[in-house]
Design an enzyme around this catalytic site. Structure first.
Site, PDB file in Angstrom:
ATOM      1  N   ASP A  73       3.568   3.729   6.730  1.00 25.55           N
ATOM      2  CA  ASP A  73       2.825   3.512   7.970  1.00 25.55           C
ATOM      3  C   ASP A  73       3.680   2.965   9.101  1.00 25.55           C
ATOM      4  OD1 ASP A  73       3.137   0.875   6.753  1.00 25.55           O
ATOM      5  OD2 ASP A  73       1.770   0.211   8.329  1.00 25.55           O
TER       6      ASP A  73
ATOM      7  N   ASP B 131      14.358  -0.629   1.649  1.00 23.91           N
ATOM      8  CA  ASP B 131      15.040  -0.814   2.921  1.00 23.91           C
ATOM      9  C   ASP B 131      16.070  -1.929   2.716  1.00 23.91           C
ATOM     10  OD1 ASP B 131      15.452  -0.507   5.677  1.00 23.91           O
ATOM     11  OD2 ASP B 131      13.928  -1.977   6.176  1.00 23.91           O
TER      12      ASP B 131
ATOM     13  N   LYS C 287       0.805  -1.207   0.000  1.00 20.82           N
ATOM     14  CA  LYS C 287       0.000   0.000   0.000  1.00 20.82           C
ATOM     15  C   LYS C 287       0.840   1.259   0.000  1.00 20.82           C
ATOM     16  CE  LYS C 287      -3.177  -2.055   3.359  1.00 20.82           C
ATOM     17  NZ  LYS C 287      -3.599  -1.924   4.749  1.00 20.82           N
TER      18      LYS C 287
HETATM   19  P1  IMP Z   1      12.432  -4.317   2.314  1.00 19.11           P
HETATM   20  O1  IMP Z   1      12.001  -5.629   1.724  1.00 19.11           O
HETATM   21  O2  IMP Z   1      13.234  -4.501   3.574  1.00 19.11           O
HETATM   22  O3  IMP Z   1      13.132  -3.386   1.343  1.00 19.11           O
HETATM   23  O4  IMP Z   1      11.113  -3.651   2.859  1.00 19.11           O
HETATM   24  C1  IMP Z   1      10.467  -2.664   2.216  1.00 19.11           C
HETATM   25  C2  IMP Z   1       9.131  -2.427   2.876  1.00 19.11           C
HETATM   26  O5  IMP Z   1       9.252  -2.312   4.298  1.00 19.11           O
HETATM   27  C3  IMP Z   1       8.604  -1.094   2.395  1.00 19.11           C
HETATM   28  O6  IMP Z   1       7.856  -1.254   1.219  1.00 19.11           O
HETATM   29  C4  IMP Z   1       7.820  -0.608   3.581  1.00 19.11           C
HETATM   30  O7  IMP Z   1       6.503  -1.125   3.515  1.00 19.11           O
HETATM   31  C5  IMP Z   1       8.526  -1.207   4.782  1.00 19.11           C
HETATM   32  N1  IMP Z   1       9.453  -0.233   5.412  1.00 19.11           N
HETATM   33  C6  IMP Z   1      10.807  -0.261   5.387  1.00 19.11           C
HETATM   34  N2  IMP Z   1      11.328   0.786   6.058  1.00 19.11           N
HETATM   35  C7  IMP Z   1      10.279   1.511   6.510  1.00 19.11           C
HETATM   36  C8  IMP Z   1      10.169   2.745   7.265  1.00 19.11           C
HETATM   37  O8  IMP Z   1      11.135   3.408   7.661  1.00 19.11           O
HETATM   38  N3  IMP Z   1       8.897   3.164   7.521  1.00 19.11           N
HETATM   39  C9  IMP Z   1       7.780   2.493   7.116  1.00 19.11           C
HETATM   40  N4  IMP Z   1       7.847   1.358   6.393  1.00 19.11           N
HETATM   41  C10 IMP Z   1       9.084   0.857   6.106  1.00 19.11           C
HETATM   42 MG    MG Z   2       5.592  -0.860   0.948  1.00 15.08          MG
END
Ligand code: IMP
Ligand code: MG
Length: 186
Positions: free
Chosen positions: A167, A111, A51
């Site tokens: 969020d 992230d 989302k």
């Molecule tokens: P990844 O697979 O670790 O890159 O995760 C990415 C997902 O984690 C993003 O699409 C967000 O939904 C969530 N996310 C990562 N960091 C944050 C943050 O600082 N605030 C809110 N959501 C986050």
């Molecule tokens: Mg996301």
């Protein structure tokens, strides 16, 4: 938790604004122009990963001045405690046949990169005409997989951030700016 947060509790967790509405607006105008210039005359599809990216997508598509189409996809990452397992489930898929489009993935934040690298692999397997990745926020210090955005509007340190679609426990997506989340506030 749903519906139990008071406005006072809600506000107390907003530590400080790190990216203002004006900063977001001018960065999006620039990227909208860049995309309009390079994709003009080509069939292209903005793919919003739900989302978190819905607010960014809404503003980005209105900064694009040439014909484009929009698609939505919902990807859910599974966690073992606080660590992403790398297992990603597509809970809602695109309706378009992307072999007919130049695809631009629109994401809120990268992230560790695990969620998106799964989405990228899946979309690549469907043979789009081309595939690019645009992210509003990038936290490169947290990356565990080899994934780089083609366009990243803001690079941020390892803060947990909220607002503008992002969020914490489903709240704060409605803030018009990006703020640092204050975990320790009551
Ligand atoms: P990844 O697979 O670790 O890159 O995760 C990415 C997902 O984690 C993003 O699409 C967000 O939904 C969530 N996310 C990562 N960091 C944050 C943050 O600082 N605030 C809110 N959501 C986050
Ligand atoms: Mg996301």
């Amino acid at each position: 938790m749903m519906g139990t947060k008071t406005t006072e509790e809600f506000n107390s967790k907003i530590k400080r604004i790190i990216i203002t509405e004006d900063q977001i607006k001018s960065a999006i105008e620039k990227v909208g122009k860049e995309i309009s210039d390079s994709y003009d005359g080509r069939p292209f599809l903005l793919v919003s990963i739900l989302k978190g990216s819905f607010v960014f997508l809404a503003d980005l598509c209105r900064a694009i001045t040439v014909p484009c189409e929009i698609g939505f996809m919902c990807a859910k990452s599974y966690y073992a405690g606080t660590v992403s397992t790398g297992v990603v489930k597509i809970t809602m898929d695109l309706e378009q046949d992307i072999s007919k489009y130049h695809v631009i993935i629109v994401e809120d934040i990268i992230d560790t990169g695990r969620t998106l690298s799964n989405v990228v692999d899946l979309l690549k397997s469907r043979n789009p005409l081309s595939l690019k990745l645009v992210t509003l926020l990038d936290k490169p210090s947290r990356r565990t997989v080899d994934l780089k955005a083609d366009i990243s509007l803001f690079t941020i340190p390892d803060y947990f951030v909220i607002g503008y679609g992002l969020d914490c426990g489903e709240y704060y997506r409605n803030l018009p700016y990006i703020a640092e989340y204050n975990e320790n506030a009551k």
